[in-house]
Write a protein that holds these residues in place. Structure first.
Motif, mmCIF file in Angstrom:
data_model
loop_
_atom_site.group_PDB
_atom_site.id
_atom_site.type_symbol
_atom_site.label_atom_id
_atom_site.label_comp_id
_atom_site.label_asym_id
_atom_site.label_seq_id
_atom_site.Cartn_x
_atom_site.Cartn_y
_atom_site.Cartn_z
ATOM 1 N N LYS A 192 0.779 -1.410 0.072
ATOM 2 C CA LYS A 192 -0.018 0.078 -0.033
ATOM 3 C C LYS A 192 0.731 1.446 0.283
ATOM 4 C CE LYS A 192 -4.503 -1.225 1.130
ATOM 5 N NZ LYS A 192 -5.571 -0.852 0.546
ATOM 6 N N LEU B 75 -5.749 1.118 6.559
ATOM 7 C CA LEU B 75 -6.045 0.693 5.053
ATOM 8 C C LEU B 75 -4.933 1.179 4.231
ATOM 9 C CD1 LEU B 75 -8.360 -0.206 3.001
ATOM 10 C CD2 LEU B 75 -9.138 1.910 3.135
ATOM 11 N N HIS C 123 0.687 -1.865 9.792
ATOM 12 C CA HIS C 123 -0.580 -2.228 9.559
ATOM 13 C C HIS C 123 -1.261 -3.433 10.717
ATOM 14 C CE1 HIS C 123 -3.662 -5.388 8.019
ATOM 15 N NE2 HIS C 123 -4.517 -4.223 7.659
ATOM 16 N N ARG D 93 -4.275 -2.770 13.399
ATOM 17 C CA ARG D 93 -5.472 -3.775 12.995
ATOM 18 C C ARG D 93 -5.567 -4.670 14.149
ATOM 19 N NH1 ARG D 93 -8.437 -5.996 7.931
ATOM 20 N NH2 ARG D 93 -9.261 -7.888 8.902
ATOM 21 N N ILE E 178 -22.888 3.844 12.331
ATOM 22 C CA ILE E 178 -21.385 4.060 12.612
ATOM 23 C C ILE E 178 -21.432 4.870 13.759
ATOM 24 C CG2 ILE E 178 -20.779 5.842 10.766
ATOM 25 C CD1 ILE E 178 -18.939 2.842 11.280
ATOM 26 N N GLY F 28 -17.187 2.558 6.287
ATOM 27 C CA GLY F 28 -18.248 2.140 6.450
ATOM 28 C C GLY F 28 -19.616 2.653 5.902
ATOM 29 N N THR G 158 -19.971 2.769 1.425
ATOM 30 C CA THR G 158 -20.144 1.288 0.985
ATOM 31 C C THR G 158 -21.557 0.910 1.370
ATOM 32 O OG1 THR G 158 -18.839 0.968 3.138
ATOM 33 C CG2 THR G 158 -17.698 0.696 0.991
ATOM 34 N N LEU H 39 -24.422 -0.598 -1.011
ATOM 35 C CA LEU H 39 -24.784 -2.011 -0.909
ATOM 36 C C LEU H 39 -26.528 -2.144 -0.855
ATOM 37 C CD1 LEU H 39 -24.271 -5.007 -1.018
ATOM 38 C CD2 LEU H 39 -23.597 -4.955 1.545
ATOM 39 N N THR I 173 -9.767 -2.069 -6.195
ATOM 40 C CA THR I 173 -8.833 -1.373 -5.111
ATOM 41 C C THR I 173 -7.334 -1.547 -5.820
ATOM 42 O OG1 THR I 173 -7.859 -1.511 -2.906
ATOM 43 C CG2 THR I 173 -8.535 -3.472 -3.808
ATOM 44 N N ARG J 159 -2.922 -1.676 -5.430
ATOM 45 C CA ARG J 159 -1.600 -1.798 -4.878
ATOM 46 C C ARG J 159 -0.393 -1.452 -5.454
ATOM 47 N NH1 ARG J 159 -5.121 -2.960 -1.470
ATOM 48 N NH2 ARG J 159 -5.456 -5.259 -0.316
ATOM 49 N N SER K 289 -15.750 -9.214 -2.458
ATOM 50 C CA SER K 289 -16.403 -7.649 -2.584
ATOM 51 C C SER K 289 -15.676 -7.022 -1.227
ATOM 52 C CB SER K 289 -17.695 -7.666 -2.567
ATOM 53 O OG SER K 289 -18.095 -8.089 -3.722
ATOM 54 N N HIS L 59 -5.924 -7.205 4.345
ATOM 55 C CA HIS L 59 -6.681 -5.837 4.471
ATOM 56 C C HIS L 59 -8.346 -6.241 4.468
ATOM 57 C CE1 HIS L 59 -3.574 -2.852 4.600
ATOM 58 N NE2 HIS L 59 -2.999 -3.718 3.801
ATOM 59 N N CYS M 280 -11.957 -6.737 4.653
ATOM 60 C CA CYS M 280 -12.963 -5.628 5.513
ATOM 61 C C CYS M 280 -13.014 -6.049 6.870
ATOM 62 C CB CYS M 280 -14.156 -5.667 4.702
ATOM 63 S SG CYS M 280 -15.164 -4.303 5.460
ATOM 64 N N GLY N 207 -15.119 -4.454 8.733
ATOM 65 C CA GLY N 207 -16.610 -4.154 9.060
ATOM 66 C C GLY N 207 -17.330 -5.073 8.164
HETATM 67 C C1 HEM Z 1 -11.450 -2.694 4.352
HETATM 68 C C2 HEM Z 1 -15.431 -3.346 1.330
HETATM 69 C C3 HEM Z 1 -18.392 -1.743 5.139
HETATM 70 C C4 HEM Z 1 -14.400 -1.007 7.775
HETATM 71 C C5 HEM Z 1 -12.300 -2.939 3.118
HETATM 72 C C6 HEM Z 1 -11.753 -3.346 1.805
HETATM 73 C C7 HEM Z 1 -12.981 -3.541 1.001
HETATM 74 C C8 HEM Z 1 -13.841 -3.232 1.884
HETATM 75 C C9 HEM Z 1 -12.916 -3.995 -0.409
HETATM 76 C C10 HEM Z 1 -10.309 -3.494 1.566
HETATM 77 C C11 HEM Z 1 -9.931 -2.566 0.702
HETATM 78 C C12 HEM Z 1 -8.509 -3.035 0.179
HETATM 79 O O1 HEM Z 1 -7.777 -4.121 0.355
HETATM 80 O O2 HEM Z 1 -7.731 -2.134 -0.451
HETATM 81 C C13 HEM Z 1 -16.451 -2.906 2.075
HETATM 82 C C14 HEM Z 1 -17.905 -3.084 1.748
HETATM 83 C C15 HEM Z 1 -18.691 -2.814 2.520
HETATM 84 C C16 HEM Z 1 -17.915 -2.313 3.700
HETATM 85 C C17 HEM Z 1 -18.018 -3.356 0.157
HETATM 86 C C18 HEM Z 1 -20.059 -2.772 2.879
HETATM 87 C C19 HEM Z 1 -20.920 -3.207 1.859
HETATM 88 C C20 HEM Z 1 -17.461 -1.377 6.024
HETATM 89 C C21 HEM Z 1 -17.815 -1.017 7.442
HETATM 90 C C22 HEM Z 1 -17.073 -0.916 8.208
HETATM 91 C C23 HEM Z 1 -15.583 -1.166 7.306
HETATM 92 C C24 HEM Z 1 -19.642 -1.046 7.648
HETATM 93 C C25 HEM Z 1 -16.638 -0.246 9.380
HETATM 94 C C26 HEM Z 1 -17.538 -0.142 10.419
HETATM 95 C C27 HEM Z 1 -13.182 -1.354 7.064
HETATM 96 C C28 HEM Z 1 -11.925 -1.093 7.506
HETATM 97 C C29 HEM Z 1 -11.120 -1.490 6.410
HETATM 98 C C30 HEM Z 1 -11.781 -1.985 5.511
HETATM 99 C C31 HEM Z 1 -11.460 -0.428 8.864
HETATM 100 C C32 HEM Z 1 -9.671 -1.654 6.376
HETATM 101 C C33 HEM Z 1 -9.014 -2.989 7.016
HETATM 102 C C34 HEM Z 1 -7.676 -3.034 6.628
HETATM 103 O O3 HEM Z 1 -6.910 -2.378 6.035
HETATM 104 O O4 HEM Z 1 -7.037 -3.923 7.405
HETATM 105 N N1 HEM Z 1 -13.475 -2.792 2.930
HETATM 106 N N2 HEM Z 1 -16.492 -2.444 3.420
HETATM 107 N N3 HEM Z 1 -16.146 -1.699 5.975
HETATM 108 N N4 HEM Z 1 -13.232 -1.760 5.713
HETATM 109 FE FE1 HEM Z 1 -14.942 -2.154 4.595
#
Ligand code: HEM
Length: 389
Positions: A44, A74, A81, A85, A136, A229, A232, A236, A278, A280, A330, A336, A338, A340
Motif C-alpha cells: 500500500k 487501510l 498495519h 489492525r 456508525i 463503512g 459502501t 450495498l 482497489t 496496490r 467484494s 486488509h 474488510c 466491518g
Molecule cells: C477494508 C469493502 C463496509 C471497515 C475494506 C476493503 C474492502 C471493503 C474491499 C479492502 C480494501 C483493500 O484491500 O484495499 C467494504 C464493503 C462494505 C464495507 C463492500 C459494505 C458493503 C465496512 C464497514 C466498516 C468497514 C461497515 C466499518 C464499520 C473497513 C476497514 C477496512 C476495510 C477498517 C480496512 C481494513 C484493513 O486495512 O486492514 N472494506 N467495506 N467496512 N473496511 Fe470495509
C-alpha cells in the motif's frame, strides 16, 4: 463496467492498461485477484519503494489530510498495519456488532415510519443514506446531534479514494476533513474523562502488552471506520434494492422466504458490489501469470470482475438470490480483508428485511443514474413508488 471487465478478462486476467489517470496492471480473474490480495509483495505504501525526496511534494493544504491517512490501517503495510489492525480488532469485536442488532432494527423502522402516507420515495435520501451513518456514529459513540456533520465528512473523504479525483478536488474538501479531525480530538478528550460502552471508549483503553493507540491513531481509526463503512453500505443497500426492483421473481423469492435474505446479500455483493476496484503497488520485480511486473508499478485489482469470473460461477451474469456457494471478493481478502464485513452484512440484511416486509406494491419510477465514481459503485438517486405499512 462489467462488459469491459469481461472483455479484459477474456484477453488476459492480468494485462497492462491505461485507466483514467492511472497506468498499471489490470487484474480481473478470480484466482489472480485473490492471489494478489493475499500476496504481501503487493503493498500500500509507495513511500516504502521510492525515496521520499523523489516523490512529488505534498501541497501545504493537503499535509494534515495526508498525515491523517498515514495513521489509517487501510493505507499501511506490515508491521504498522498488523499492529494497528490488531489493536482495533481487540476493541471492535463481533459481540459489539451483534449488540447493535436491535438498534439497527429500530433505526430502520424509524426511517420507514417517516414515509407512511407517502407513495413516492427516494431510497437514498429517505433511508439508505441515513441508516449507516446512524449506525456508525452510534457504534463509535458520537452524540446524536452531531450525526449530520459526519455525513458531510464522509462525502469529503470519498474524494480521496477515487481514481479520477484532481488535486483541486482534494484541496476543496481538505478544510472539511480538518474539521473532522478537530471534532474527533474533542470527542476523545470527553471519552477519556467519561468512558462509555461505545467503540471509541474501547479503542482508548485497548492495549496489547502495554502498547496503545495514540491520539493521532485514534482520530484516524474513527474516521476510517466512518469513511470505509458509510458510502459502501449506502451503496450495498441501494444496489441491492435496485436489483430486486428489476428482478421481481427474485424479490418474490425473498418475500415468500425471508430466511433467504442472508444469501441474497451475498449475491448482491457478488453481482453489483459497492467497491469495484482497489489497488496496490508492486513491491518488487516479479513474474505473475506470464507477465513481468516491475517494482513500483500499480496493480488495479478489479474485485467486481473477479466476482463474475466464469471459472468460478456458472452463469455469472445471472442474478440469483438462491445461488448456492456464492463466492465473491467484494470485501477483499488477505491482510486488509474488510474489518466491518459483519456489520455491513448485518445492516444490509436488516435493511432489506424491513423494506421487504413493510413496503408493498413497489415500482421503480425511473431508470436511476449511476454516481460518477470509478471505485465506489452506487446511484445518485433511486426513485420508486410503494405503500409503507
Ligand atoms: C477494508 C469493502 C463496509 C471497515 C475494506 C476493503 C474492502 C471493503 C474491499 C479492502 C480494501 C483493500 O484491500 O484495499 C467494504 C464493503 C462494505 C464495507 C463492500 C459494505 C458493503 C465496512 C464497514 C466498516 C468497514 C461497515 C466499518 C464499520 C473497513 C476497514 C477496512 C476495510 C477498517 C480496512 C481494513 C484493513 O486495512 O486492514 N472494506 N467495506 N467496512 N473496511 Fe470495509
Amino acid at each position: 463496467p462489467y462488459e469491459m471487465f469481461k472483455q479484459a478478462n477474456e484477453i488476459n486476467p492480468i494485462q497492462w492498461v491505461s485507466f483514467f489517470n492511472v497506468n498499471g496492471w489490470l487484474i480481473t480473474g478470480y484466482k489472480e485477484v485473490e492471489a494478489v490480495l493475499k500476496d504481501t509483495r503487493f503493498i500500500k505504501e509507495i513511500r516504502n519503494l521510492v525515496q521520499e525526496e523523489n516523490m512529488p511534494p505534498i501541497p501545504q493544504t493537503l499535509v494534515p489530510v495526508v498525515m491523517l491517512n498515514r495513521n489509517m490501517m487501510l493505507f499501511r503495510d506490515a508491521p504498522n498495519h498488523t499492529r494497528l489492525r490488531g489493536l482495533v480488532t481487540k476493541a471492535f469485536t463481533p459481540r459489539m456488532t451483534e449488540r447493535l442488532r436491535p438498534t439497527i432494527v429500530e433505526m430502520a423502522n424509524y426511517l420507514l415510519d417517516a414515509r407512511k402516507g407517502k407513495t413516492e420515495h427516494e431510497l437514498i435520501r429517505d433511508f439508505a443514506y441515513s441508516l449507516p451513518v446512524m449506525v456508525i456514529t452510534e457504534l463509535i459513540g458520537v452524540p446524536k446531534e452531531d450525526r449530520e456533520r459526519f455525513r458531510v465528512w464522509s462525502d469529503s473523504f470519498v474524494k480521496f479514494i477515487d481514481f479520477n479525483t484532481t488535486q483541486a478536488d482534494l484541496e476543496a474538501v481538505a478544510p472539511s476533513l480538518e474539521e473532522a479531525d478537530h471534532y474527533m480530538r474533542n470527542l476523545i478528550a470527553v471519552k477519556r474523562v467519561n468512558p462509555g460502552e461505545d467503540l471509541l471508549s474501547g479503542l482508548i483503553s485497548v492495549s496489547d502488552s502495554g502498547d496503545k493507540l495514540n491520539e493521532d491513531e485514534l482520530v484516524a481509526t474513527c474516521l476510517l471506520l466512518l469513511i470505509a463503512g458509510h458510502e459502501t453500505t449506502v451503496n450495498l443497500i441501494t444496489n441491492g434494492y435496485h436489483l430486486l426492483l428489476k428482478h421481481r421473481d427474485e424479490m418474490k423469492k425473498l418475500i415468500d422466504d425471508p430466511s433467504l435474505i442472508g444469501n441474497a446479500v451475498e449475491e448482491i455483493l457478488r453481482f453489483d458490489p459497492p467497491v469495484l476496484l482497489t489497488s496496490r503497488w508492486v513491491g518488487e520485480d516479479m513474474e505473475l501469470g506470464g507477465q513481468q511486473l516491475k517494482k513500483a508499478q500499480t496493480a488495479i485489482i478489479a474485485l467486481a470482475a473477479a466476482n463474475r469470473d466464469p471459472n468460478i460461477h456458472e452463469s455469472p451474469d445471472v442474478f440469483n438470490v438462491s445461488r448456492g456457494n456464492v463466492k465473491h471478493l467484494s470485501f477483499a481478502s488477505g491482510p486488509h480483508f474488510c474489518l466491518g464485513a459483519p456489520l455491513a452484512r448485518l445492516e444490509t440484511v436488516i435493511a432489506l428485511e424491513v423494506l421487504l416486509k413493510r413496503v408493498h406494491d413497489v415500482k421503480l419510477l425511473e431508470e436511476p443514474v449511476r454516481r460518477n465514481n470509478i471505485v465506489f459503485r452506487g446511484f445518485e438517486t433511486l426513485k420508486f413508488s410503494g405503500v409503507v405499512e
